[in-house]
Design a protein around this motif. Structure first.
Motif, PDB file in Angstrom:
ATOM      1  N   GLU A  15       0.824  -1.211   0.000  1.00 17.53           N
ATOM      2  CA  GLU A  15       0.000   0.000   0.000  1.00 17.53           C
ATOM      3  C   GLU A  15       0.860   1.265   0.000  1.00 17.53           C
ATOM      4  N   PHE A  16       2.168   1.119   0.238  1.00 10.81           N
ATOM      5  CA  PHE A  16       3.065   2.249   0.406  1.00 10.81           C
ATOM      6  C   PHE A  16       4.060   2.330  -0.747  1.00 10.81           C
ATOM      7  N   THR A  17       4.532   3.534  -1.014  1.00 13.32           N
ATOM      8  CA  THR A  17       5.566   3.755  -2.016  1.00 13.32           C
ATOM      9  C   THR A  17       6.799   4.321  -1.321  1.00 13.32           C
ATOM     10  N   TYR A  18       7.930   3.655  -1.524  1.00  9.83           N
ATOM     11  CA  TYR A  18       9.200   4.095  -0.958  1.00  9.83           C
ATOM     12  C   TYR A  18       9.673   5.342  -1.693  1.00  9.83           C
ATOM     13  N   LYS A  19      10.064   6.367  -0.939  1.00  8.10           N
ATOM     14  CA  LYS A  19      10.478   7.624  -1.559  1.00  8.10           C
ATOM     15  C   LYS A  19      11.921   8.008  -1.259  1.00  8.10           C
ATOM     16  N   GLY A  20      12.674   7.166  -0.535  1.00  9.42           N
ATOM     17  CA  GLY A  20      14.085   7.455  -0.299  1.00  9.42           C
ATOM     18  C   GLY A  20      14.399   7.660   1.170  1.00  9.42           C
ATOM     19  N   HIS A  21      15.655   7.993   1.430  1.00 10.64           N
ATOM     20  CA  HIS A  21      16.106   8.218   2.802  1.00 10.64           C
ATOM     21  C   HIS A  21      15.474   9.476   3.372  1.00 10.64           C
ATOM     22  N   ALA A  22      15.125   9.423   4.641  1.00 11.27           N
ATOM     23  CA  ALA A  22      14.559  10.587   5.331  1.00 11.27           C
ATOM     24  C   ALA A  22      15.701  11.359   5.981  1.00 11.27           C
ATOM     25  N   ILE A  23      16.566  11.881   5.131  1.00 12.13           N
ATOM     26  CA  ILE A  23      17.705  12.654   5.605  1.00 12.13           C
ATOM     27  C   ILE A  23      17.721  14.001   4.888  1.00 12.13           C
ATOM     28  N   GLU A  24      18.410  14.924   5.464  1.00  7.59           N
ATOM     29  CA  GLU A  24      18.551  16.228   4.832  1.00  7.59           C
ATOM     30  C   GLU A  24      19.700  16.169   3.834  1.00  7.59           C
ATOM     31  N   LEU A  25      19.431  16.558   2.601  1.00  5.76           N
ATOM     32  CA  LEU A  25      20.469  16.601   1.580  1.00  5.76           C
ATOM     33  C   LEU A  25      20.913  18.049   1.400  1.00  5.76           C
ATOM     34  N   ASN A  26      22.205  18.254   1.331  1.00  4.62           N
ATOM     35  CA  ASN A  26      22.739  19.600   1.132  1.00  4.62           C
ATOM     36  C   ASN A  26      22.976  19.832  -0.354  1.00  4.62           C
ATOM     37  N   PRO A  47      23.049   1.615   3.858  1.00  3.65           N
ATOM     38  CA  PRO A  47      23.482   0.933   5.082  1.00  3.65           C
ATOM     39  C   PRO A  47      22.832  -0.434   5.278  1.00  3.65           C
ATOM     40  N   ALA A  48      23.582  -1.319   5.904  1.00  4.61           N
ATOM     41  CA  ALA A  48      23.027  -2.586   6.365  1.00  4.61           C
ATOM     42  C   ALA A  48      22.740  -2.381   7.840  1.00  4.61           C
ATOM     43  N   GLY A  49      21.481  -2.350   8.197  1.00  3.07           N
ATOM     44  CA  GLY A  49      21.099  -2.095   9.585  1.00  3.07           C
ATOM     45  C   GLY A  49      19.977  -1.074   9.643  1.00  3.07           C
ATOM     46  N   THR A  50      19.962  -0.298  10.697  1.00  2.00           N
ATOM     47  CA  THR A  50      18.880   0.655  10.931  1.00  2.00           C
ATOM     48  C   THR A  50      18.986   1.865  10.010  1.00  2.00           C
ATOM     49  N   THR A  51      17.854   2.213   9.417  1.00  2.00           N
ATOM     50  CA  THR A  51      17.782   3.380   8.542  1.00  2.00           C
ATOM     51  C   THR A  51      16.420   4.060   8.737  1.00  2.00           C
ATOM     52  N   ARG A  52      16.339   5.312   8.348  1.00  2.00           N
ATOM     53  CA  ARG A  52      15.076   6.074   8.365  1.00  2.00           C
ATOM     54  C   ARG A  52      14.717   6.395   6.925  1.00  2.00           C
ATOM     55  N   ASP A  53      13.522   5.956   6.525  1.00  2.00           N
ATOM     56  CA  ASP A  53      13.089   6.125   5.142  1.00  2.00           C
ATOM     57  C   ASP A  53      11.793   6.914   5.078  1.00  2.00           C
ATOM     58  N   LEU A  54      11.593   7.567   3.952  1.00  2.00           N
ATOM     59  CA  LEU A  54      10.361   8.295   3.683  1.00  2.00           C
ATOM     60  C   LEU A  54       9.473   7.408   2.817  1.00  2.00           C
ATOM     61  N   TRP A  55       8.239   7.187   3.270  1.00  2.00           N
ATOM     62  CA  TRP A  55       7.263   6.365   2.548  1.00  2.00           C
ATOM     63  C   TRP A  55       5.973   7.172   2.390  1.00  2.00           C
ATOM     64  N   TYR A  56       5.272   6.915   1.286  1.00  2.00           N
ATOM     65  CA  TYR A  56       3.996   7.568   1.004  1.00  2.00           C
ATOM     66  C   TYR A  56       2.902   6.503   1.030  1.00  2.00           C
ATOM     67  N   HIS A  57       1.843   6.719   1.800  1.00  2.00           N
ATOM     68  CA  HIS A  57       0.742   5.748   1.898  1.00  2.00           C
ATOM     69  C   HIS A  57      -0.205   5.955   0.712  1.00  2.00           C
ATOM     70  N   GLU A  58       0.273   5.533  -0.420  1.00  2.00           N
ATOM     71  CA  GLU A  58      -0.430   5.734  -1.689  1.00  2.00           C
ATOM     72  C   GLU A  58      -1.751   4.982  -1.757  1.00  2.00           C
ATOM     73  N   GLY A  59      -1.776   3.751  -1.247  1.00  2.00           N
ATOM     74  CA  GLY A  59      -2.977   2.933  -1.329  1.00  2.00           C
ATOM     75  C   GLY A  59      -3.887   3.094  -0.122  1.00  2.00           C
ATOM     76  N   GLY A  60      -3.714   4.188   0.599  1.00  2.00           N
ATOM     77  CA  GLY A  60      -4.511   4.424   1.805  1.00  2.00           C
ATOM     78  C   GLY A  60      -4.832   5.898   1.959  1.00  2.00           C
ATOM     79  N   CYS A  61      -4.432   6.450   3.083  1.00  2.00           N
ATOM     80  CA  CYS A  61      -4.826   7.803   3.458  1.00  2.00           C
ATOM     81  C   CYS A  61      -4.008   8.919   2.816  1.00  2.00           C
ATOM     82  N   GLY A  62      -2.913   8.588   2.133  1.00  2.00           N
ATOM     83  CA  GLY A  62      -2.096   9.611   1.493  1.00  2.00           C
ATOM     84  C   GLY A  62      -1.106  10.287   2.424  1.00  2.00           C
ATOM     85  N   ALA A  63      -0.870   9.707   3.594  1.00  2.00           N
ATOM     86  CA  ALA A  63       0.065  10.306   4.549  1.00  2.00           C
ATOM     87  C   ALA A  63       1.509  10.033   4.136  1.00  2.00           C
TER      88      ALA A  63
END
Length: 87
Positions: A15-26, A47-63
């Motif tokens: 239901e979600f679309t991956y949009k990339g790392h949730a980091i600040e790019l300079n 990275p192999a391990g813990t990461t923070r990613d940005l996802w879009y709930h495309e098939g749901g509420c749009g959050a």
């Protein structure tokens, strides 16, 4: 993989679309040169391990969500609304 949307509850990751790392790019300045722009556009950590990613709930509420997950085990550690995070 299951992702818990703070608004809709637990859902299948399809239901979600991956949009990339949730980091600040300079962003480089316009005159930074070809190498700086090439690195900005194409070079990201994988990275192999813990990461923070940005996802879009495309098939749901749009959050927009920030999902903290383990890239090795696919365990979802935390899910937050992107508008409520300031990291």
């Amino acid at each position: 993989m299951r992702i818990t949307c703070p608004l809709c509850g637990e859902r299948d990751r399809r239901e979600f679309t991956y949009k990339g790392h949730a980091i600040e790019l300079n962003r480089p300045s316009p005159d930074a040169g070809e190498d700086a722009w090439d690195a900005y556009v194409h070079t990201r950590e994988n990275p192999a391990g813990t990461t923070r990613d940005l996802w879009y709930h495309e098939g749901g509420c749009g959050a927009w969500l920030v999902v903290t997950r383990d890239t090795v085990t696919h365990e979802v550690i935390e899910t937050e609304l992107a508008r409520e995070t300031a990291r």
